[in-house]
Scaffold this motif. Structure first.
Motif, mmCIF file in Angstrom:
data_model
loop_
_atom_site.group_PDB
_atom_site.id
_atom_site.type_symbol
_atom_site.label_atom_id
_atom_site.label_comp_id
_atom_site.label_asym_id
_atom_site.label_seq_id
_atom_site.Cartn_x
_atom_site.Cartn_y
_atom_site.Cartn_z
ATOM 1 N N SER A 12 0.843 -1.199 0.000
ATOM 2 C CA SER A 12 0.000 0.000 0.000
ATOM 3 C C SER A 12 0.875 1.245 0.000
ATOM 4 N N GLY A 13 0.332 2.329 -0.478
ATOM 5 C CA GLY A 13 1.039 3.597 -0.482
ATOM 6 C C GLY A 13 1.434 4.050 -1.869
ATOM 7 N N LEU A 14 2.006 3.146 -2.675
ATOM 8 C CA LEU A 14 2.375 3.438 -4.054
ATOM 9 C C LEU A 14 1.950 2.262 -4.916
ATOM 10 N N GLN A 15 1.680 2.548 -6.177
ATOM 11 C CA GLN A 15 1.311 1.452 -7.074
ATOM 12 C C GLN A 15 2.465 0.481 -7.232
ATOM 13 N N LEU A 16 2.097 -0.746 -7.532
ATOM 14 C CA LEU A 16 3.061 -1.842 -7.595
ATOM 15 C C LEU A 16 4.200 -1.567 -8.571
ATOM 16 N N GLU A 17 3.921 -0.830 -9.638
ATOM 17 C CA GLU A 17 4.942 -0.578 -10.655
ATOM 18 C C GLU A 17 6.142 0.195 -10.108
ATOM 19 N N ILE A 41 10.511 -10.054 -7.713
ATOM 20 C CA ILE A 41 9.853 -9.665 -8.955
ATOM 21 C C ILE A 41 9.809 -8.150 -9.070
ATOM 22 N N SER A 42 9.961 -7.678 -10.286
ATOM 23 C CA SER A 42 9.793 -6.259 -10.554
ATOM 24 C C SER A 42 8.310 -5.954 -10.730
ATOM 25 N N GLY A 43 7.794 -5.006 -9.946
ATOM 26 C CA GLY A 43 6.401 -4.628 -10.089
ATOM 27 C C GLY A 43 6.134 -3.917 -11.404
ATOM 28 N N ASP A 44 7.205 -3.446 -12.033
ATOM 29 C CA ASP A 44 7.068 -2.691 -13.282
ATOM 30 C C ASP A 44 6.984 -3.620 -14.489
ATOM 31 N N ASP A 45 8.035 -4.409 -14.719
ATOM 32 C CA ASP A 45 8.062 -5.221 -15.939
ATOM 33 C C ASP A 45 7.896 -6.706 -15.688
ATOM 34 N N THR A 67 6.671 -20.216 -7.555
ATOM 35 C CA THR A 67 6.466 -19.253 -8.636
ATOM 36 C C THR A 67 5.978 -17.938 -8.057
ATOM 37 N N ILE A 68 6.685 -16.867 -8.385
ATOM 38 C CA ILE A 68 6.277 -15.539 -7.945
ATOM 39 C C ILE A 68 5.496 -14.874 -9.073
ATOM 40 N N SER A 69 4.462 -14.119 -8.700
ATOM 41 C CA SER A 69 3.654 -13.413 -9.701
ATOM 42 C C SER A 69 3.116 -12.136 -9.079
ATOM 43 N N ARG A 70 2.545 -11.278 -9.939
ATOM 44 C CA ARG A 70 2.024 -10.017 -9.419
ATOM 45 C C ARG A 70 0.675 -9.731 -10.051
ATOM 46 N N ASP A 71 -0.151 -8.994 -9.322
ATOM 47 C CA ASP A 71 -1.433 -8.516 -9.836
ATOM 48 C C ASP A 71 -1.482 -7.015 -9.592
ATOM 49 N N PRO A 72 -1.114 -6.210 -10.579
ATOM 50 C CA PRO A 72 -1.087 -4.761 -10.385
ATOM 51 C C PRO A 72 -2.441 -4.180 -9.974
ATOM 52 N N ALA A 73 -3.526 -4.768 -10.427
ATOM 53 C CA ALA A 73 -4.847 -4.242 -10.085
ATOM 54 C C ALA A 73 -5.123 -4.354 -8.590
ATOM 55 N N ALA A 123 10.095 -4.902 0.222
ATOM 56 C CA ALA A 123 9.977 -4.092 -0.986
ATOM 57 C C ALA A 123 10.980 -2.950 -0.976
ATOM 58 N N VAL A 124 11.430 -2.602 -2.158
ATOM 59 C CA VAL A 124 12.336 -1.469 -2.339
ATOM 60 C C VAL A 124 11.884 -0.732 -3.596
ATOM 61 N N LEU A 125 12.089 0.570 -3.622
ATOM 62 C CA LEU A 125 11.656 1.338 -4.778
ATOM 63 C C LEU A 125 12.380 0.883 -6.040
ATOM 64 N N ARG A 126 11.713 0.962 -7.174
ATOM 65 C CA ARG A 126 12.251 0.457 -8.440
ATOM 66 C C ARG A 126 13.570 1.138 -8.781
ATOM 67 N N GLY A 127 14.326 0.453 -9.600
ATOM 68 C CA GLY A 127 15.685 0.877 -9.914
ATOM 69 C C GLY A 127 16.679 -0.154 -9.431
ATOM 70 N N THR A 128 16.158 -1.124 -8.679
ATOM 71 C CA THR A 128 16.982 -2.212 -8.171
ATOM 72 C C THR A 128 16.733 -3.458 -9.013
ATOM 73 N N HIS A 129 17.798 -4.165 -9.340
ATOM 74 C CA HIS A 129 17.625 -5.404 -10.094
ATOM 75 C C HIS A 129 17.122 -6.490 -9.158
ATOM 76 N N VAL A 130 16.262 -7.369 -9.688
ATOM 77 C CA VAL A 130 15.678 -8.410 -8.838
ATOM 78 C C VAL A 130 16.744 -9.317 -8.235
ATOM 79 N N SER A 131 17.817 -9.565 -8.959
ATOM 80 C CA SER A 131 18.867 -10.434 -8.417
ATOM 81 C C SER A 131 19.606 -9.752 -7.270
ATOM 82 N N SER A 132 19.695 -8.429 -7.324
ATOM 83 C CA SER A 132 20.342 -7.699 -6.228
ATOM 84 C C SER A 132 19.510 -7.773 -4.958
ATOM 85 N N LEU A 133 18.178 -7.672 -5.110
ATOM 86 C CA LEU A 133 17.308 -7.746 -3.934
ATOM 87 C C LEU A 133 17.335 -9.144 -3.347
#
Length: 126
Positions: A23-28, A49-53, A67-73, A96-106
């Motif tokens: 909550s707070g910011l959209q998944l992307e 997983i990247s919430g963006d792509d 298996t990890i998955s996302r539902d942006p809605a 969670a961390v703000l985008r700009g981080t590679h999934v392998s780094s997280l």
């Protein structure tokens, strides 16, 4: 805010699905990961997983089973866990961390999530 749910007790070979609501910011805007920690063991990055792509990373210990998955809605990330083993017993955390981080780094824990959930217990036992 990050809130996990879906843990429980399951027999070996069974399945569970964990949910992580952001909550707070959209998944992307987030990169989200599932981590676990068993008693006496170090924390392990399980899957991210990247919430963006939607790009994903899975640890070798769970590849082919989780298996990890996302539902942006729904601003929600899921972890479908199949063929569970007693070694999968742990407290599972969503981070969670703000985008700009590679999934392998997280998942490789080269940086710390800025937001954590409280965790959900998964117990695999006969």
């Amino acid at each position: 805010q990050v809130v996990e749910s879906g843990g429980g007790l399951v027999h070996p070979g069974g399945s569970l699905r964990l949910s992580c609501v952001i909550s707070g910011l959209q998944l992307e805007y987030w990169v989200i990961g599932w981590f676990r920690q068993a008693p006496g063991k170090a924390r392990e990055g399980v899957s991210c997983i990247s919430g963006d792509d939607g790009s994903r990373y899975e640890a070798g210990s769970v590849k082919g089973r989780f298996t990890i998955s996302r539902d942006p809605a729904k601003n929600t990330v899921y972890l479908q866990m199949n063929s569970l083993k007693p070694d999968d017993t742990a407290v599972y955390y969503c981070g969670a961390v703000l985008r700009g981080t590679h999934v392998s780094s997280l998942c490789g824990q080269r940086l710390e999530p800025s937001h954590w959930g409280r965790g959900t217990q998964v117990t695999v036992s006969s």
